[in-house]
Scaffold this motif. Structure first.
Motif, PDB file in Angstrom:
ATOM      1  N   SER A   1      63.313  -3.426 -43.559  1.00 22.02           N
ATOM      2  CA  SER A   1      62.304  -3.726 -42.978  1.00 22.02           C
ATOM      3  C   SER A   1      61.811  -2.430 -41.723  1.00 22.02           C
ATOM      4  CB  SER A   1      61.962  -4.900 -42.207  1.00 22.02           C
ATOM      5  OG  SER A   1      62.026  -5.904 -43.323  1.00 22.02           O
ATOM      6  N   VAL A   2      62.896  -2.197 -41.108  1.00 22.72           N
ATOM      7  CA  VAL A   2      62.841  -1.164 -40.013  1.00 22.72           C
ATOM      8  C   VAL A   2      62.505   0.295 -40.641  1.00 22.72           C
ATOM      9  CG1 VAL A   2      63.936  -0.294 -37.902  1.00 22.72           C
ATOM     10  CG2 VAL A   2      64.403  -2.579 -38.434  1.00 22.72           C
ATOM     11  N   ILE A   3      63.490   0.699 -41.549  1.00 23.62           N
ATOM     12  CA  ILE A   3      63.257   1.868 -42.093  1.00 23.62           C
ATOM     13  C   ILE A   3      62.216   2.015 -42.919  1.00 23.62           C
ATOM     14  CG2 ILE A   3      64.871   1.206 -43.995  1.00 23.62           C
ATOM     15  CD1 ILE A   3      64.199   4.951 -42.241  1.00 23.62           C
ATOM     16  N   GLY A   4      61.681   0.879 -43.790  1.00 20.94           N
ATOM     17  CA  GLY A   4      60.612   0.827 -44.438  1.00 20.94           C
ATOM     18  C   GLY A   4      59.329   1.136 -43.791  1.00 20.94           C
ATOM     19  N   VAL A   5      58.970   0.613 -42.620  1.00 23.00           N
ATOM     20  CA  VAL A   5      57.774   0.806 -41.923  1.00 23.00           C
ATOM     21  C   VAL A   5      57.822   2.417 -41.542  1.00 23.00           C
ATOM     22  CG1 VAL A   5      56.790   0.490 -39.632  1.00 23.00           C
ATOM     23  CG2 VAL A   5      57.846  -1.452 -40.856  1.00 23.00           C
ATOM     24  N   VAL A   6      58.975   2.950 -41.180  1.00 17.04           N
ATOM     25  CA  VAL A   6      58.944   4.319 -40.795  1.00 17.04           C
ATOM     26  C   VAL A   6      58.573   5.050 -42.058  1.00 17.04           C
ATOM     27  CG1 VAL A   6      60.676   6.264 -39.968  1.00 17.04           C
ATOM     28  CG2 VAL A   6      60.649   3.904 -38.948  1.00 17.04           C
ATOM     29  N   THR A   7      59.159   4.818 -43.402  1.00 19.62           N
ATOM     30  CA  THR A   7      58.911   5.379 -44.567  1.00 19.62           C
ATOM     31  C   THR A   7      57.486   5.403 -44.904  1.00 19.62           C
ATOM     32  OG1 THR A   7      61.104   5.073 -45.398  1.00 19.62           O
ATOM     33  CG2 THR A   7      59.238   5.410 -46.847  1.00 19.62           C
ATOM     34  N   VAL A   8      56.658   4.217 -44.640  1.00 20.38           N
ATOM     35  CA  VAL A   8      55.220   4.242 -44.864  1.00 20.38           C
ATOM     36  C   VAL A   8      54.598   5.395 -44.060  1.00 20.38           C
ATOM     37  CG1 VAL A   8      53.134   2.944 -44.404  1.00 20.38           C
ATOM     38  CG2 VAL A   8      55.201   1.651 -45.516  1.00 20.38           C
TER      39      VAL A   8
ATOM     40  N   SER B   1      52.108   8.362 -38.155  1.00 19.15           N
ATOM     41  CA  SER B   1      53.613   8.223 -38.253  1.00 19.15           C
ATOM     42  C   SER B   1      54.248   7.780 -36.967  1.00 19.15           C
ATOM     43  CB  SER B   1      54.156   9.649 -38.500  1.00 19.15           C
ATOM     44  OG  SER B   1      55.550   9.742 -38.573  1.00 19.15           O
ATOM     45  N   GLY B   2      53.666   8.225 -35.672  1.00 17.28           N
ATOM     46  CA  GLY B   2      54.192   7.673 -34.712  1.00 17.28           C
ATOM     47  C   GLY B   2      54.098   6.275 -34.295  1.00 17.28           C
ATOM     48  N   LEU B   3      52.800   5.696 -34.776  1.00 20.82           N
ATOM     49  CA  LEU B   3      52.498   4.350 -34.678  1.00 20.82           C
ATOM     50  C   LEU B   3      53.524   3.557 -35.448  1.00 20.82           C
ATOM     51  CD1 LEU B   3      50.670   1.972 -34.025  1.00 20.82           C
ATOM     52  CD2 LEU B   3      49.297   2.553 -36.143  1.00 20.82           C
ATOM     53  N   CYS B   4      53.751   4.000 -36.652  1.00 22.90           N
ATOM     54  CA  CYS B   4      54.769   3.293 -37.561  1.00 22.90           C
ATOM     55  C   CYS B   4      56.250   3.512 -36.807  1.00 22.90           C
ATOM     56  CB  CYS B   4      54.986   3.883 -38.891  1.00 22.90           C
ATOM     57  SG  CYS B   4      53.392   3.816 -39.947  1.00 22.90           S
ATOM     58  N   CYS B   5      56.658   4.495 -35.984  1.00 19.12           N
ATOM     59  CA  CYS B   5      57.905   4.414 -35.481  1.00 19.12           C
ATOM     60  C   CYS B   5      57.872   3.654 -34.347  1.00 19.12           C
ATOM     61  CB  CYS B   5      58.069   6.144 -34.890  1.00 19.12           C
ATOM     62  SG  CYS B   5      58.556   7.104 -36.233  1.00 19.12           S
TER      63      CYS B   5
END
Length: 339
Positions: free
Chosen positions: A70-77, A241-245
């Protein structure tokens, strides 16, 4: 006396077919790649089930895989959108670390759940804004701009924590990671990941913003001549990208229960690798949210299988590197055969 038939009229259907053929081929190529990724994931599930039948297919282990993804997946989006536009973001791991430690300070935790969530997202968007301004309006190459953010973000995170772990004391945040908060057996982190994935897919495939992102990555000059503000679009993408991070940083706080300056270590490599495996071109102009998510699941599943079988981390990294090289070679071969 009858007029002779126009020589250009019969050519129109051919011209229409010529314009639709690349789109059809592109969609078919994406479908084949998605099916291939599903096949790889299915093969990994079989391997895990055969090597560790009692533990791999256990419900708790499946929940663990999805939660870790979940964590890395949100960043990947977010990373997928940036790469589609022809950019790159090497700072996502540092942004996650900075957002997590800033949101876990004593002063921030005094404002409770909302304060922690708001701070994590605000820091992520703020870092994305800096990246976007440097790339879009400062004319700095994305590699250099985001590399500078990587170094600065890590340094600031270390300064905030002084190298110490900041424990989360807000019960409402910690309870999201407990089994009592699961909805129909699904952890809240997985639900957030699913929501981000669905929204990302809709934005990329069903909105003008998504079409503009693809256009900017495919041919920036043609996009500019078509009336797209290329610089503003790139700014928006780094903000995304920053929002996803920021969202990922909050999920990491729920998962780990603490903020550390080492959070998000190598997230940038994992996110880029997952996007590449999913079919996103490093040169921009093409990408798939579904493919990127499948890439994340493949990497996390490999990691889980290695851990259950007590295999060395070094071997896992070698396998991951081999997968990345194979994916890039496949991209080049596909590009050569369709050009």
């Amino acid at each position: 006396m009858t007029q002779p038939a126009s020589p250009t009229r019969p050519a129109e259907p051919k011209r229409a077919a010529a314009t639709t053929r690349p789109r059809t081929l592109g969609a078919l190529r994406m479908d084949i790649r998605t099916l291939s990724l599903l096949g790889v994931l299915a093969a990994l599930i079989v391997i895990g089930g055969v090597t560790q039948p009692d533990s791999f297919l256990d419900g708790d282990n499946v929940q663990l895989i999805l939660t870790q993804a979940s964590v890395i997946g949100v960043v990947t989006v977010g990373m997928t959108f940036v790469i589609i536009s022809g950019g790159i973001d090497l700072s996502v791991g540092a942004i996650v670390a900075l957002a997590s430690v800033w949101a876990s300070t004593v002063a921030t935790q005094e404002y409770g759940f909302v304060g922690i969530l708001f701070t994590a997202i605000l820091v992520g968007v703020g870092c994305g804004l800096v990246n976007g301004l440097l790339v879009a309006y400062g004319g700095i190459v994305p590699f250099i701009a985001t590399l500078a953010m990587l170094a600065s973000g890590r340094g600031l995170a270390l300064q905030i924590t002084d190298g110490k772990t900041q424990m989360i004391t807000v019960d409402s945040v910690l309870k999201l990671g407990e089994r009592d908060s699961y909805l129909l057996g699904i952890p809240p982190l997985v639900l957030v990941f699913a929501a981000v994935t669905v929204i990302g897919w809709l934005v990329l495939n069903r909105t003008t913003f998504g079409r503009r992102s693809v256009a900017v990555g495919g041919n920036p000059e043609a996009a500019r001549l078509a009336g797209i503000d290329v610089r503003r679009q790139r700014l928006y993408l780094y903000l995304l990208s920053g929002l996803c991070c920021g969202i990922a940083a909050f999920l990491l706080l729920v998962l780990a229960g603490s903020g550390q300056n080492t959070n998000g270590n190598l997230y940038e490599l994992d996110a880029i690798a997952a996007a590449i495996i999913g079919g996103t071109l490093l040169t921009g102009g093409r990408g798939s949210i579904v493919g990127s998510v499948l890439g994340v699941l493949i990497f996390i599943t490999i990691q889980n299988i290695f851990a259950l079988n007590n295999l060395e981390t070094a071997t896992q990294q070698i396998a991951k590197g081999a997968i990345i090289v194979a994916a890039v070679l496949l991209q080049r071969r596909t590009a050569n055969t369709t050009s």
